[in-house]
Design a protein around this motif. Sequence first.
Motif, short mmCIF file in Angstrom:
data_model
loop_
_atom_site.label_atom_id
_atom_site.label_comp_id
_atom_site.label_asym_id
_atom_site.label_seq_id
_atom_site.Cartn_x
_atom_site.Cartn_y
_atom_site.Cartn_z
N VAL A 23 0.85 -1.21 0.00
CA VAL A 23 0.00 0.00 0.00
C VAL A 23 0.88 1.25 0.00
N ALA A 24 1.93 1.26 0.83
CA ALA A 24 2.82 2.42 0.89
C ALA A 24 3.48 2.67 -0.47
N VAL A 25 3.96 1.61 -1.10
CA VAL A 25 4.61 1.75 -2.41
C VAL A 25 3.60 2.28 -3.44
N LEU A 26 2.39 1.72 -3.43
CA LEU A 26 1.38 2.14 -4.40
C LEU A 26 0.93 3.58 -4.16
N GLU A 27 0.88 4.00 -2.89
CA GLU A 27 0.51 5.39 -2.60
C GLU A 27 1.56 6.35 -3.15
N VAL A 28 2.84 6.02 -2.98
CA VAL A 28 3.92 6.86 -3.51
C VAL A 28 3.83 6.91 -5.03
N GLN A 29 3.63 5.74 -5.64
CA GLN A 29 3.52 5.68 -7.10
C GLN A 29 2.32 6.49 -7.59
N ASN A 30 1.20 6.39 -6.90
CA ASN A 30 0.00 7.13 -7.27
C ASN A 30 0.24 8.64 -7.18
N LYS A 31 0.91 9.07 -6.11
CA LYS A 31 1.22 10.49 -5.93
C LYS A 31 2.09 11.01 -7.08
N LYS A 32 3.12 10.21 -7.46
CA LYS A 32 3.99 10.62 -8.58
C LYS A 32 3.21 10.70 -9.87
N LEU A 33 2.32 9.75 -10.11
CA LEU A 33 1.53 9.76 -11.35
C LEU A 33 0.57 10.96 -11.39
N ILE A 34 0.01 11.30 -10.25
CA ILE A 34 -0.88 12.47 -10.21
C ILE A 34 -0.09 13.75 -10.51
N GLU A 35 1.11 13.86 -9.94
CA GLU A 35 1.96 15.02 -10.21
C GLU A 35 2.34 15.07 -11.69
N GLU A 36 2.68 13.92 -12.26
CA GLU A 36 3.05 13.87 -13.68
C GLU A 36 1.85 14.26 -14.55
N LEU A 37 0.67 13.80 -14.19
CA LEU A 37 -0.54 14.15 -14.93
C LEU A 37 -0.78 15.66 -14.90
N GLU A 38 -0.61 16.27 -13.73
CA GLU A 38 -0.81 17.71 -13.61
C GLU A 38 0.21 18.46 -14.47
N THR A 39 1.46 17.99 -14.47
CA THR A 39 2.49 18.63 -15.29
C THR A 39 2.14 18.55 -16.76
N LEU A 40 1.71 17.37 -17.20
CA LEU A 40 1.34 17.19 -18.61
C LEU A 40 0.12 18.03 -18.99
N LYS A 41 -0.82 18.16 -18.08
CA LYS A 41 -1.99 18.99 -18.36
C LYS A 41 -1.56 20.45 -18.54
N ASP A 42 -0.64 20.89 -17.70
CA ASP A 42 -0.16 22.27 -17.80
C ASP A 42 0.55 22.49 -19.13
N ILE A 43 1.34 21.51 -19.55
CA ILE A 43 2.10 21.66 -20.81
C ILE A 43 1.17 21.63 -22.00
N CYS A 44 0.22 20.75 -22.03
CA CYS A 44 -0.64 20.55 -23.21
C CYS A 44 -1.83 21.48 -23.29
N SER A 45 -2.25 22.04 -22.22
CA SER A 45 -3.45 22.89 -22.27
C SER A 45 -3.11 24.21 -22.94
N PRO A 46 -4.07 24.76 -23.67
CA PRO A 46 -3.81 26.07 -24.29
C PRO A 46 -3.71 27.15 -23.21
N GLN A 47 -2.67 27.93 -23.34
CA GLN A 47 -2.46 28.96 -22.34
C GLN A 47 -3.27 30.18 -22.72
N THR A 48 -4.03 30.63 -21.80
CA THR A 48 -4.84 31.84 -22.05
C THR A 48 -4.29 32.96 -21.18
N ASP A 49 -4.23 34.12 -21.80
CA ASP A 49 -3.71 35.29 -21.08
C ASP A 49 -4.79 36.24 -20.76
#
Length: 125
Positions: free
Chosen positions: A99-125
């Motif tokens: 469970v501890a390993v999977l929680e760490v892995q899940n946290k990393k994947l969520i962070e990676e998903l947020e980073t990718l969303k920021d990169i791919c989303s159209p930036q509005t000013d």
Amino acid sequence: MQKPIMAVTGDETDEETELAPSHMAAATGDMPTYQIRAPTTALPQGVVMAASPGSLHSPQQLAEEATRKRELRLMKNREAAKECRRRKKEYVKCLESRVAVLEVQNKKLIEELETLKDICSPQTD
């Protein structure tokens, strides 16, 4: 030649019956059929043969034997329960670590998903 098979039926109390192959089956070459024959020696009703002279015990010996068997069974049961608890504890530790390993892995994947969303989303000013 095969030995006859001995069988005890529910209708008889202390007698055994003997199953013997029929001689007619051997003559024809067919599979042998079995006929039930009465035992050659019969004991009077109520007479029981002992396996050996040492197998007769007094009531006190029987009670002591029963007590010894019970104590042995209880001791084996305690040991089995102890081993079962140990295995369960080990299993739970393994699950907690997973469970501890999977929680760490899940946290990393969520962070990676947020980073990718920021990169791919159209930036509005």
